[in-house]
Design a protein around this motif. Sequence first.
Motif, PDB file in Angstrom:
ATOM      1  N   LEU A 131      13.326 -59.837  16.616  1.00  0.00           N
ATOM      2  CA  LEU A 131      13.123 -57.532  17.139  1.00  0.00           C
ATOM      3  C   LEU A 131      12.885 -58.686  18.944  1.00  0.00           C
ATOM      4  CD1 LEU A 131      12.457 -55.751  14.721  1.00  0.00           C
ATOM      5  CD2 LEU A 131      14.411 -56.542  15.235  1.00  0.00           C
ATOM      6  N   ASP A 132      13.873 -57.660  19.716  1.00  0.00           N
ATOM      7  CA  ASP A 132      12.877 -57.980  21.206  1.00  0.00           C
ATOM      8  C   ASP A 132      12.029 -56.997  21.312  1.00  0.00           C
ATOM      9  OD1 ASP A 132      13.705 -55.335  21.893  1.00  0.00           O
ATOM     10  OD2 ASP A 132      15.074 -55.375  22.051  1.00  0.00           O
ATOM     11  N   PRO A 133      10.742 -56.796  22.789  1.00  0.00           N
ATOM     12  CA  PRO A 133       9.128 -56.025  21.557  1.00  0.00           C
ATOM     13  C   PRO A 133      10.146 -54.350  22.099  1.00  0.00           C
ATOM     14  CG  PRO A 133       9.383 -58.019  23.760  1.00  0.00           C
ATOM     15  CD  PRO A 133      10.884 -58.188  23.399  1.00  0.00           C
ATOM     16  N   GLU A 137       8.221 -52.340  18.956  1.00  0.00           N
ATOM     17  CA  GLU A 137       7.060 -51.620  19.287  1.00  0.00           C
ATOM     18  C   GLU A 137       7.755 -50.431  18.368  1.00  0.00           C
ATOM     19  OE1 GLU A 137       5.126 -49.711  23.114  1.00  0.00           O
ATOM     20  OE2 GLU A 137       7.318 -49.031  22.596  1.00  0.00           O
ATOM     21  N   GLY A 138       8.855 -49.932  18.079  1.00  0.00           N
ATOM     22  CA  GLY A 138       9.624 -48.771  17.513  1.00  0.00           C
ATOM     23  C   GLY A 138       8.937 -49.062  15.579  1.00  0.00           C
ATOM     24  N   VAL A 139       8.839 -50.583  15.083  1.00  0.00           N
ATOM     25  CA  VAL A 139       9.259 -51.045  13.763  1.00  0.00           C
ATOM     26  C   VAL A 139       6.957 -50.663  13.544  1.00  0.00           C
ATOM     27  CG1 VAL A 139       9.163 -52.554  12.181  1.00  0.00           C
ATOM     28  CG2 VAL A 139      10.425 -52.111  13.475  1.00  0.00           C
ATOM     29  N   LEU A 140       6.677 -50.783  14.243  1.00  0.00           N
ATOM     30  CA  LEU A 140       5.255 -50.799  14.164  1.00  0.00           C
ATOM     31  C   LEU A 140       4.866 -49.551  14.506  1.00  0.00           C
ATOM     32  CD1 LEU A 140       3.461 -54.208  16.357  1.00  0.00           C
ATOM     33  CD2 LEU A 140       4.278 -54.319  13.688  1.00  0.00           C
ATOM     34  N   ALA A 141       5.293 -48.664  15.723  1.00  0.00           N
ATOM     35  CA  ALA A 141       4.649 -47.467  15.502  1.00  0.00           C
ATOM     36  C   ALA A 141       4.939 -46.673  14.063  1.00  0.00           C
ATOM     37  CB  ALA A 141       5.885 -46.898  16.639  1.00  0.00           C
ATOM     38  N   LEU A 222      11.055 -41.585   6.150  1.00  0.00           N
ATOM     39  CA  LEU A 222      12.517 -40.355   7.432  1.00  0.00           C
ATOM     40  C   LEU A 222      10.276 -39.823   8.199  1.00  0.00           C
ATOM     41  CD1 LEU A 222      14.168 -38.365   5.155  1.00  0.00           C
ATOM     42  CD2 LEU A 222      14.947 -39.714   7.044  1.00  0.00           C
ATOM     43  N   SER A 223       9.711 -39.318   8.055  1.00  0.00           N
ATOM     44  CA  SER A 223       8.476 -38.965   8.025  1.00  0.00           C
ATOM     45  C   SER A 223       7.998 -39.654   9.129  1.00  0.00           C
ATOM     46  CB  SER A 223       7.408 -38.416   7.375  1.00  0.00           C
ATOM     47  OG  SER A 223       5.826 -37.644   7.955  1.00  0.00           O
ATOM     48  N   ALA A 224       7.761 -40.856   8.738  1.00  0.00           N
ATOM     49  CA  ALA A 224       7.452 -42.398  10.224  1.00  0.00           C
ATOM     50  C   ALA A 224       8.526 -42.203  10.398  1.00  0.00           C
ATOM     51  CB  ALA A 224       6.712 -43.293   9.140  1.00  0.00           C
ATOM     52  N   ASP A 225       9.526 -42.390  10.434  1.00  0.00           N
ATOM     53  CA  ASP A 225      10.555 -42.605  11.587  1.00  0.00           C
ATOM     54  C   ASP A 225      10.644 -41.288  12.671  1.00  0.00           C
ATOM     55  OD1 ASP A 225      11.578 -45.004  10.153  1.00  0.00           O
ATOM     56  OD2 ASP A 225      13.020 -44.046   9.322  1.00  0.00           O
ATOM     57  N   ARG A 226      10.079 -40.443  11.652  1.00  0.00           N
ATOM     58  CA  ARG A 226      10.032 -39.069  12.839  1.00  0.00           C
ATOM     59  C   ARG A 226       8.877 -39.120  14.060  1.00  0.00           C
ATOM     60  NH1 ARG A 226       8.584 -34.381  13.498  1.00  0.00           N
ATOM     61  NH2 ARG A 226       9.473 -32.908  14.319  1.00  0.00           N
ATOM     62  N   ALA A 227       7.987 -39.633  13.103  1.00  0.00           N
ATOM     63  CA  ALA A 227       6.585 -39.630  14.077  1.00  0.00           C
ATOM     64  C   ALA A 227       6.879 -40.875  15.081  1.00  0.00           C
ATOM     65  CB  ALA A 227       5.682 -39.670  13.325  1.00  0.00           C
ATOM     66  N   ALA A 228       7.575 -42.155  14.786  1.00  0.00           N
ATOM     67  CA  ALA A 228       6.989 -43.251  16.070  1.00  0.00           C
ATOM     68  C   ALA A 228       8.041 -42.606  17.072  1.00  0.00           C
ATOM     69  CB  ALA A 228       7.730 -44.633  14.776  1.00  0.00           C
ATOM     70  N   ALA A 229       9.233 -42.170  16.518  1.00  0.00           N
ATOM     71  CA  ALA A 229      10.651 -42.126  17.553  1.00  0.00           C
ATOM     72  C   ALA A 229       9.735 -41.122  18.666  1.00  0.00           C
ATOM     73  CB  ALA A 229      11.838 -41.061  17.253  1.00  0.00           C
ATOM     74  N   ARG A 234      11.592 -43.151  22.661  1.00  0.00           N
ATOM     75  CA  ARG A 234      12.068 -44.116  22.001  1.00  0.00           C
ATOM     76  C   ARG A 234      13.002 -43.995  21.129  1.00  0.00           C
ATOM     77  NH1 ARG A 234       9.381 -49.932  25.531  1.00  0.00           N
ATOM     78  NH2 ARG A 234      10.009 -48.864  27.372  1.00  0.00           N
ATOM     79  N   PRO A 235      13.810 -43.250  20.080  1.00  0.00           N
ATOM     80  CA  PRO A 235      14.838 -42.758  19.278  1.00  0.00           C
ATOM     81  C   PRO A 235      14.950 -44.150  19.021  1.00  0.00           C
ATOM     82  CG  PRO A 235      15.379 -41.061  20.116  1.00  0.00           C
ATOM     83  CD  PRO A 235      13.858 -42.089  20.860  1.00  0.00           C
ATOM     84  N   SER A 236      16.166 -44.814  19.544  1.00  0.00           N
ATOM     85  CA  SER A 236      16.981 -45.563  19.786  1.00  0.00           C
ATOM     86  C   SER A 236      16.876 -47.342  18.960  1.00  0.00           C
ATOM     87  CB  SER A 236      17.827 -45.579  21.353  1.00  0.00           C
ATOM     88  OG  SER A 236      17.094 -45.457  22.636  1.00  0.00           O
ATOM     89  N   ALA A 237      15.537 -47.762  19.980  1.00  0.00           N
ATOM     90  CA  ALA A 237      14.813 -48.739  20.249  1.00  0.00           C
ATOM     91  C   ALA A 237      14.181 -48.537  18.097  1.00  0.00           C
ATOM     92  CB  ALA A 237      13.288 -48.835  20.544  1.00  0.00           C
ATOM     93  N   LEU A 238      14.042 -47.718  17.910  1.00  0.00           N
ATOM     94  CA  LEU A 238      13.948 -47.929  16.563  1.00  0.00           C
ATOM     95  C   LEU A 238      15.161 -47.990  15.608  1.00  0.00           C
ATOM     96  CD1 LEU A 238      11.861 -47.261  13.873  1.00  0.00           C
ATOM     97  CD2 LEU A 238      11.806 -44.871  13.753  1.00  0.00           C
ATOM     98  N   ALA A 239      16.109 -47.314  15.970  1.00  0.00           N
ATOM     99  CA  ALA A 239      17.587 -47.150  15.333  1.00  0.00           C
ATOM    100  C   ALA A 239      18.111 -48.380  15.409  1.00  0.00           C
ATOM    101  CB  ALA A 239      18.386 -46.414  16.014  1.00  0.00           C
ATOM    102  N   SER A 240      17.300 -49.092  16.435  1.00  0.00           N
ATOM    103  CA  SER A 240      18.599 -50.705  17.093  1.00  0.00           C
ATOM    104  C   SER A 240      18.156 -50.996  15.915  1.00  0.00           C
ATOM    105  CB  SER A 240      18.360 -50.928  18.348  1.00  0.00           C
ATOM    106  OG  SER A 240      18.251 -52.184  18.458  1.00  0.00           O
TER     107      SER A 240
END
Length: 306
Positions: A131-133, A137-141, A222-229, A234-240
């Motif tokens: 993963l790039d930075p 960041e999206g994953v760790l968020a 799903l809740s964690a995905d939404r909160a992180a995005a 940057r929801p696109s970074a988490l999606a990537s």
Amino acid sequence: MARTRYASDRGLTSRMLVTMFLLGLVYVVFVGAFFVIAPKWGGIALAVAVVFLLAQYFFSDRLTLFAMHGREVSPEEAPELHGVIDRICAMSDAPKPKVAIADTDVPNAFATGRNQKKAVVCVTTGLLRRLDPVELEGVLAHEMAHVAHRDVAVMTIASFLGVCAGLITRFGLEWGLWGGFNRRDNNDQNTGLILLMVVAVSAVAYAISFLLTRALSRYRELSADRAAALLTGRPSALASALTKVSGEIARIPSRDLRSAEPFNAFFFAPALTKGFSVSALFSTHPSLDKRLAQLQKISGQLGRGE
């Protein structure tokens, strides 16, 4: 939920509350039926289950890190990883968790610990290489959202009924296979019948709690995905990151995935072996398509300034 800047979701929260209510209802019915059928064994079974629950609750961070061969790393050992965690802590106003790395090529991450003071966020070397930075960041968020939501504590409590019913079913079946179901005198026949009823009730309770706990786990992902995005914007970074991790997991040898599968409930993305599996039917995570659809919707909302 802890007081951080992570966004809440009333829809997901309501579904989680309903699921927890149903789990509690099943638990009450199960305990009531168990003590009616076998009052002498009730206290022993409950005591054993409570010991397992407390061990999982208080030592989940150490047990999970040990099982995944993870080790805590200092800022000097992993400055970039600590830097990403520091940025997320600043954005979310959350205390910094311990940071760990697991030496495995399976690209994944997980958070554990019963509260923010005991929290550990661990990433695999396979994830760091891929993963790039911004994606990291999206994953760790996402993982730190689990910490903020106290997900480990919630899922530990939610799984208590399943642990209790599963232990009773297993021990009952093993005892029965050694002759418990085939006693010949009246007293022993009554004991065998009671044992059979206990195993049947426990098996039903386990199956229902299993399905409800899996549903609760999917809601929390799903809740964690939404909160992180929403936190990172940057929801696109988490999606990537989701797309990349899911694709890379499919290329990991099945032997490595099988060793990682028991920890799917903790992972950012499930480590599933190829082909048909029970995990695919009763997954701890929503489907990739569902997670990406939610992130795409959030991206549209952010683009419209909602």
